[in-house]
Design an enzyme around this catalytic site. Structure first.
Site, short mmCIF file in Angstrom:
data_model
loop_
_atom_site.label_atom_id
_atom_site.label_comp_id
_atom_site.label_asym_id
_atom_site.label_seq_id
_atom_site.Cartn_x
_atom_site.Cartn_y
_atom_site.Cartn_z
N HIS A 162 -9.96 -3.15 -1.42
CA HIS A 162 -9.87 -2.07 -0.45
C HIS A 162 -10.19 -2.59 0.95
CE1 HIS A 162 -9.43 1.94 0.91
NE2 HIS A 162 -10.69 2.08 1.29
N ASP A 218 0.83 -1.21 0.00
CA ASP A 218 0.00 0.00 0.00
C ASP A 218 0.86 1.26 0.00
OD1 ASP A 218 -2.31 1.46 0.06
OD2 ASP A 218 -3.02 0.71 1.98
N ASP A 219 0.61 2.16 -0.96
CA ASP A 219 1.27 3.47 -1.03
C ASP A 219 2.78 3.39 -1.27
OD1 ASP A 219 -1.26 4.36 -0.37
OD2 ASP A 219 -0.60 5.77 1.16
N ASP A 267 0.24 -0.31 -5.20
CA ASP A 267 -1.04 0.05 -5.81
C ASP A 267 -1.03 1.44 -6.45
OD1 ASP A 267 -0.98 1.34 -3.34
OD2 ASP A 267 -3.00 0.73 -2.74
N HIS A 268 -0.13 2.31 -6.01
CA HIS A 268 0.04 3.63 -6.65
C HIS A 268 1.29 4.26 -6.04
CE1 HIS A 268 -1.65 4.91 -2.86
NE2 HIS A 268 -2.75 4.22 -3.13
N CYS A 319 -6.33 3.99 -3.51
CA CYS A 319 -6.32 2.55 -3.24
C CYS A 319 -7.38 1.75 -3.99
CB CYS A 319 -6.45 2.30 -1.75
SG CYS A 319 -5.08 2.94 -0.77
#
Length: 504
Positions: free
Chosen positions: A150, A57-58, A329-330, A96
Site C-alpha cells: 500500500h 491500481d484499480d 489489485d481489484h 488496495c
C-alpha cells in the site's frame, strides 16, 4: 473436506497423465545422457528465469485482450499474445492494501489480519515471507518502483527488497486550478503534457533504469512495477483522452440486484470530497460520462507505460529469460449496480485482470476460463523459477494452466469484505460484519456474518451464467437449495480456516 476440491470436479487425470509423460521423458533422457556421457545434473546450471511484475491500481479487465472493443490497450494486448490470459481471476478483498497484502504474502485476509488500509501485516504476522522476499532469499536482485504494497510509508516492507524507489513522490495534478491546496481537487484532469509530467510516466522511466541495472548483475532479478492509475482522480495526459469519443460512454446496469441487502453496498465514499463530486446523492449524466472517459484514458496511459518498459526489456535482450506478469489489485464499479469504485463482494470488484507470460509455455497466446485467485500467483512464480517452497501458502500453482489453458480446473475463488465501510478505511473503526463470498462456475454466493455473534445476518446467491453483473438474489429459493447448500458449505469451511487447495 479440507484438502480436496470439495465436490466441484477434478479427478486428477491431468496430474496422472503429466506424471506418466514426465516419467517416460525422464527415462529416455536418462538413457540418452548415459550413452553420451552427458553430466546428469547439468540442467541445474541453466540460468534461472527473471520476473518482471506489473501491478496496476484499480484496473478492472476493461482491456482489448479481455474483449473490450472500446479499450485502446495495444501493449497489454501484445503481452497477452505472449502469455496466458486468465479470464476469471479474483482478488481476496477488493481494496488496495488487503488485496496486495494477500497476494504478496500468499495468505488470505483472515490469515494476515489485514482488512483495512492502515494495518501493516508485519504487526500481526511478523514472520511472513513475502513473494519478493522469497526471491531475495534465493539470491535474486529484488527491486521495486511505484505502488507495490500500500502506498504509504507505514505499510512499506523494506525487508522484501534489495532496492526500493519510493512510491511517494510525483504529482497527482499538473493544472494550476488543481494545485491550490493538497488533497482532492477535480475528479478528472486532461493536461497537454508529456507522460512524465504525471507519476506513472516517471515510474516507467524508473523501471527501465532498474532493468538496465539488473542487466549488469550476475544474479537473476525480480522487479515489481506498480502503476497508480486508473485509480481516481482520473488524471492523464490529453493524448490518451483523445483516443476516445466521450459520447461512447455511459453507465450501464445501474440498478441494484433485485433482492440484494443494503449491507452489500456503500455510499461511494471514495468519490466524495472531490471538488466536482457532490457530497451526497447521484451524478449528472455528463459527470458520469466524463469520469468513465477519464477511467479509460488512464487505462491507455498505463498501457503506454507498460509498452515502454516491455520494449526496454526486449532491447536489453532479456525477454526470452523473463516471466512477465500483469495483475490488477481489484476490480471497480463505474456506476453499475448503484456503485462507484470498489469495496464490495460483487463480481465487478472481485474480478481482476491477470496475465502470466512465461517463455516456452505451451499455453502462451491463449485464454483460460478457469477460476483462479490472486493467492495463486506466489506459488506459481516460485515453481516457474525452480524455487523450493519452504512455508505453507493459501494458493496453488497455476503452471498446469500455463501448459494447458483448457484443462479441467475446478477450484473456487474466495473474497471477503467488512462493514461498516469505514472499518476498511480507518483502523480505529472496528468491523461489525464480515461478508464472505465464493465464486464457482455459474454462481456467486455471499453470506454476511455478525462478527461478535458469528450469526448469518444476510444471504446472497446470484446466477453468473453470462458476462452481466449480478441481477437477482435467489438465496433461499427451493429451486436453488442444492447449490446454495453446496456453496454455503464452502463459505463455512473458508471462514473457519478449514479450506485448503489440494497440492498437485
Amino acid at each position: 473436506m479440507a484438502g480436496t476440491m470439495l465436490g466441484f470436479g477434478g479427478d486428477g487425470r491431468y496430474e496422472k497423465e503429466k506424471m506418466i509423460r514426465n516419467t517416460k521423458k525422464s527415462y529416455w533422457m536418462f538413457c540418452l545422457m548415459m550413452a553420451s556421457g552427458f553430466p546428469l545434473f547439468a540442467q541445474h546450471d541453466q540460468p534461472r528465469k527473471n520476473v518482471l511484475f506489473f501491478l496496476v491500481d484499480d484496473l478492472r479487465p476493461n482491456l482489448g485482450c479481455y474483449g473490450d472493443s472500446r479499450a485502446y490497450t495495444p501493449n497489454i494486448d501484445r503481452l497477452a499474445g505472449r502469455g496466458v490470459v486468465f479470464a476469471n481471476a479474483y482478488c481476496q478483498q477488493a481494496i488496495c492494501s488487503p488485496s496486495r497484502t494477500s497476494m504478496l504474502t500468499g495468505l488470505r485476509p483472515d490469515e494476515t489480519g489485514v482488512y483495512d488500509l492502515q494495518t501493516h501485516f508485519r504487526e500481526l504476522v511478523p514472520n511472513a515471507v513475502t513473494l519478493p522476499q522469497s526471491f531475495k532469499n534465493d539470491g535474486y536482485f529484488t527491486a521495486s518502483t511505484g505502488k507495490i504494497f500500500h502506498n504509504s510509508k507505514h505499510t512499506l516492507d523494506p525487508v522484501s527488497w534489495t532496492k526500493v524507489i519510493s512510491p511517494r513522490g510525483g504529482r497527482t495534478y499538473v493544472l494550476p486550478e488543481n494545485q491550490n491546496r493538497k488533497g482532492k481537487q477535480g475528479i478528472t484532469e486532461a493536461a497537454d503534457v508529456p507522460d512524465t509530467a504525471y507519476t506513472d510516466g516517471k515510474i516507467a522511466m524508473e523501471a527501465m533504469h532498474l532493468l538496465t541495472e539488473a542487466r549488469e548483475k550476475d544474479t537473476p532479478f525480480f522487479i515489481a512495477v506498480g502503476f497508480l492509475k486508473p485509480h481516481a482522480p482520473f488524471c492523464a495526459p490529453k493524448t490518451y483522452w483523445d483516443l476516445y469519443n466521450r459520447s461512447a460512454f455511459g453507465v450501464t446496469d445501474r440498478n441494484r440486484p433485485v433482492g440484494s441487502p443494503d449491507l452489500a453496498f456503500h455510499q461511494w465514499q471514495e468519490l466524495r470530497g472531490y471538488r466536482d463530486v457532490p457530497d451526497e446523492g447521484g451524478l449528472s449524466p455528463e459527470q458520469e460520462q466524463k469520469m468513465i472517459h477519464g477511467y479509460y484514458a488512464c487505462i491507455s496511459y498505463v498501457d503506454a507505460q507498460i509498452g515502454k518498459v516491455m520494449d526496454h526489456l526486449e532491447s536489453l535482450g532479456l525477454a526470452d529469460q523473463t516471466i512477465v506478469v500483469l495483475w490488477g489489485d481489484h476490480g471497480y464499479h463505474l456506476g453499475e449496480q448503484d456503485l462507484w469504485c470498489k469495496s464490495t463482494n460483487f463480481e465487478l470488484d472481485a474480478r481482476v485482470p491477470l496475465i502470466i507470460a512465461s517463455p516456452e509455455m505451451e499455453g502462451n497466446g491463449k485464454m483460460t476460463k478457469a477460476i483462479v485467485e490472486s493467492v495463486d500467483i506466489y506459488p506459481t512464480l516460485s515453481e516457474l523459477c525452480g524455487m523450493e517452497q519452504k512455508h505453507e501458502l493459501a494458493g496453488t500453482s497455476l503452471t498446469p494452466l500455463l501448459d494447458d489453458p483448457l484443462m479441467s480446473w475446478e477450484y473456487p475463488a474466495f473474497s471477503q469484505f467488512v462493514r461498516p465501510y469505514q472499518a476498511a478505511i480507518n483502523q480505529k473503526s472496528l468491523p461489525v460484519y464480515m461478508g464472505y463470498s465464493v465464486r464457482v462456475a455459474g454462481w456467486r454466493c455471499t453470506y454476511w456474518y455478525d462478527i461478535e455473534g458469528q450469526n448469518v445476518v444476510e444471504r446472497e446467491l446470484y446466477r453468473m451464467d453470462h458476462s452481466d453483473p449480478e441481477r437477482e438474489n435467489v438465496a433461499g429459493r427451493p429451486a436453488v437449495a442444492a447449490i446454495e447448500t453446496r456453496v454455503a458449505d464452502l463459505i463455512d469451511q473458508y471462514r473457519r480456516n478449514q479450506y485448503r487447495k489440494r497440492n498437485r
